[in-house]
Design a protein around this motif. Structure first.
Motif, PDB file in Angstrom:
ATOM      1  N   ASN A  94      52.707  11.735  25.468  1.00  0.00           N
ATOM      2  CA  ASN A  94      51.451  11.743  26.198  1.00  0.00           C
ATOM      3  C   ASN A  94      51.782  11.932  27.670  1.00  0.00           C
ATOM      4  O   ASN A  94      52.709  11.294  28.194  1.00  0.00           O
ATOM      5  CB  ASN A  94      50.671  10.451  25.994  1.00  0.00           C
ATOM      6  N   ILE A  95      51.032  12.808  28.336  1.00  0.00           N
ATOM      7  CA  ILE A  95      51.367  13.212  29.700  1.00  0.00           C
ATOM      8  C   ILE A  95      50.259  12.832  30.667  1.00  0.00           C
ATOM      9  O   ILE A  95      49.062  12.990  30.366  1.00  0.00           O
ATOM     10  CB  ILE A  95      51.575  14.746  29.770  1.00  0.00           C
ATOM     11  N   ASN A  96      50.661  12.358  31.827  1.00  0.00           N
ATOM     12  CA  ASN A  96      49.707  12.124  32.919  1.00  0.00           C
ATOM     13  C   ASN A  96      50.230  12.815  34.172  1.00  0.00           C
ATOM     14  O   ASN A  96      51.305  12.486  34.668  1.00  0.00           O
ATOM     15  CB  ASN A  96      49.533  10.623  33.173  1.00  0.00           C
ATOM     16  N   ILE A  97      49.475  13.788  34.661  1.00  0.00           N
ATOM     17  CA  ILE A  97      49.830  14.495  35.900  1.00  0.00           C
ATOM     18  C   ILE A  97      48.888  14.007  36.995  1.00  0.00           C
ATOM     19  O   ILE A  97      47.663  13.956  36.795  1.00  0.00           O
ATOM     20  CB  ILE A  97      49.709  16.023  35.731  1.00  0.00           C
ATOM     21  N   TYR A  98      49.416  13.671  38.145  1.00  0.00           N
ATOM     22  CA  TYR A  98      48.609  13.113  39.210  1.00  0.00           C
ATOM     23  C   TYR A  98      49.219  13.486  40.561  1.00  0.00           C
ATOM     24  O   TYR A  98      50.341  13.963  40.646  1.00  0.00           O
ATOM     25  CB  TYR A  98      48.525  11.580  39.072  1.00  0.00           C
ATOM     26  N   GLU A  99      48.447  13.258  41.600  1.00  0.00           N
ATOM     27  CA  GLU A  99      48.946  13.515  42.955  1.00  0.00           C
ATOM     28  C   GLU A  99      49.842  12.372  43.393  1.00  0.00           C
ATOM     29  O   GLU A  99      49.446  11.216  43.361  1.00  0.00           O
ATOM     30  CB  GLU A  99      47.776  13.653  43.943  1.00  0.00           C
ATOM     31  N   GLY A 100      51.079  12.728  43.756  1.00  0.00           N
ATOM     32  CA  GLY A 100      52.024  11.715  44.207  1.00  0.00           C
ATOM     33  C   GLY A 100      51.795  11.367  45.671  1.00  0.00           C
ATOM     34  O   GLY A 100      50.899  11.884  46.335  1.00  0.00           O
ATOM     35  N   LYS A 101      52.653  10.508  46.176  1.00  0.00           N
ATOM     36  CA  LYS A 101      52.523  10.077  47.568  1.00  0.00           C
ATOM     37  C   LYS A 101      53.319  11.012  48.486  1.00  0.00           C
ATOM     38  O   LYS A 101      54.266  11.638  48.092  1.00  0.00           O
ATOM     39  CB  LYS A 101      53.043   8.649  47.704  1.00  0.00           C
TER      40      LYS A 101
ATOM     41  N   SER B 204      48.857  19.607  44.849  1.00  0.00           N
ATOM     42  CA  SER B 204      49.632  19.923  46.044  1.00  0.00           C
ATOM     43  C   SER B 204      50.956  19.162  46.081  1.00  0.00           C
ATOM     44  O   SER B 204      51.982  19.698  46.504  1.00  0.00           O
ATOM     45  CB  SER B 204      48.817  19.598  47.303  1.00  0.00           C
ATOM     46  N   LYS B 205      50.947  17.896  45.661  1.00  0.00           N
ATOM     47  CA  LYS B 205      52.163  17.088  45.626  1.00  0.00           C
ATOM     48  C   LYS B 205      52.196  16.332  44.296  1.00  0.00           C
ATOM     49  O   LYS B 205      52.003  15.119  44.249  1.00  0.00           O
ATOM     50  CB  LYS B 205      52.207  16.120  46.806  1.00  0.00           C
ATOM     51  N   PRO B 206      52.443  17.039  43.213  1.00  0.00           N
ATOM     52  CA  PRO B 206      52.287  16.444  41.885  1.00  0.00           C
ATOM     53  C   PRO B 206      53.410  15.497  41.484  1.00  0.00           C
ATOM     54  O   PRO B 206      54.544  15.583  41.960  1.00  0.00           O
ATOM     55  CB  PRO B 206      52.275  17.666  40.966  1.00  0.00           C
ATOM     56  N   ALA B 207      53.039  14.581  40.607  1.00  0.00           N
ATOM     57  CA  ALA B 207      53.995  13.729  39.910  1.00  0.00           C
ATOM     58  C   ALA B 207      53.563  13.691  38.447  1.00  0.00           C
ATOM     59  O   ALA B 207      52.395  13.926  38.134  1.00  0.00           O
ATOM     60  CB  ALA B 207      54.022  12.334  40.507  1.00  0.00           C
ATOM     61  N   ILE B 208      54.498  13.413  37.566  1.00  0.00           N
ATOM     62  CA  ILE B 208      54.220  13.469  36.133  1.00  0.00           C
ATOM     63  C   ILE B 208      54.787  12.214  35.471  1.00  0.00           C
ATOM     64  O   ILE B 208      55.928  11.823  35.744  1.00  0.00           O
ATOM     65  CB  ILE B 208      54.888  14.698  35.472  1.00  0.00           C
ATOM     66  N   THR B 209      54.007  11.599  34.587  1.00  0.00           N
ATOM     67  CA  THR B 209      54.512  10.508  33.769  1.00  0.00           C
ATOM     68  C   THR B 209      54.487  10.929  32.308  1.00  0.00           C
ATOM     69  O   THR B 209      53.452  11.343  31.796  1.00  0.00           O
ATOM     70  CB  THR B 209      53.693   9.219  33.957  1.00  0.00           C
TER      71      THR B 209
END
Length: 283
Positions: A276-283, A137-142
């Protein structure tokens, strides 16, 4: 169908390799493919969009006395990954895997060999990549740019020396559209990338590089000289503005997941642009 191979191997004896070993690994793989299927080997070599992406060797190295070299040791294991995204990926996959697994062929490197102990593979369909991003819903990517990443600006010789959002995702967009099914092709303007995505770099992780990716014979000097690419490694996170369209966010997530198979930028078959990718829910 994007695929990824992971190969684990150990040297039979201690020997020296270039610090940027991707070019040697690529040459070795092409030779292995050539012995299995000459047509596919030539297709891989001549493809305008790299058929494979290749990581550099990962593992513990001894320091060499020579500048820009490192030493592999027989008591350690080393691994590297091969990403395959080309429409002919099944044939490419077979021409790499068959010799390595069925014939137990080792990997020659500069008159030495890496003895293979393990080969594993994973794959994902383009549709699966697309479906996997809808949960956020509110993704962030590293992004962790683990090998030197070279992104050239359009048709110029200018290299991006920072993981700028436009450069990274425009590179991935070109790679995706070159191999995905027609119905999944995307059209994202660079202005949209610049307007709705923000970088959050990790300055302490950032390093610039100049790496050899090929050699060419210099007829004036009478010997081969290296072809160098310039780029960066390090970590950078990407977040979206509050007004970023949902379609754009999904598209960027799709490209991010695809990046682990395709690599980012140019010379990805020579060890550049591994991420290497990490997708996660941001704030």
């Amino acid at each position: 169908m994007p695929q990824q191979l992971k190969i684990v191997a150990s040297p039979v004896e201690e020997f020296e390799i270039p610090a940027s070993d991707g070019y040697q690994l690529y040459s070795s793989l092409l030779n292995i493919m050539q012995s299995s299927n000459k047509e596919i080997s030539n297709h891989t070599h001549d493809s305008p969009i790299s058929s494979i992406s290749l990581s550099m060797l990962k593992g513990p190295f001894k320091k060499s006395k020579r500048a820009k070299y490192k030493i592999v040791c027989p008591k350690y294991e080393y691994d590297f990954t091969i990403g395959i995204t080309d429409p002919k990926e099944i044939e490419i996959f077979k021409t790499i895997v068959k010799p390595l697994i069925l014939s137990e062929e080792n990997i020659p490197l500069n008159d030495n060999i890496l003895k293979i102990s393990e080969v594993s593979s994973s794959d994902v369909s383009f549709d699966e990549i697309v479906r996997s991003v809808i949960e956020y819903s509110k993704p962030a990517i590293t992004f962790h740019f683990s090998s030197p990443t070279n992104i050239q600006y359009k048709n110029s010789k200018v290299s991006e020396m920072f993981p700028h959002r436009e450069a990274v995702f425009n590179s991935l967009l070109s790679k995706w559209n070159a191999v995905c099914p027609v119905e999944l092709k995307m059209n994202i303007e660079r202005d949209e990338m610049a307007r709705y995505i923000m970088e959050r770099p990790y300055p302490s992780s950032y390093t610039t590089h100049s790496v050899m990716v090929n050699t060419v014979f210099d007829k004036f000097k009478g010997h081969y000289r290296p072809i160098l690419k310039h780029g960066f490694t390090g970590k950078c996170s990407y977040i979206f503005t509050n007004d970023a369209p949902k379609d754009l966010k999904n598209a960027i997530l799709i490209l991010s997941k695809f990046a682990e198979f395709s690599g980012v930028g140019s010379a990805v078959s020579r060890g550049c642009g591994c991420v290497n990718i990490n997708i996660y829910e941001g704030k």
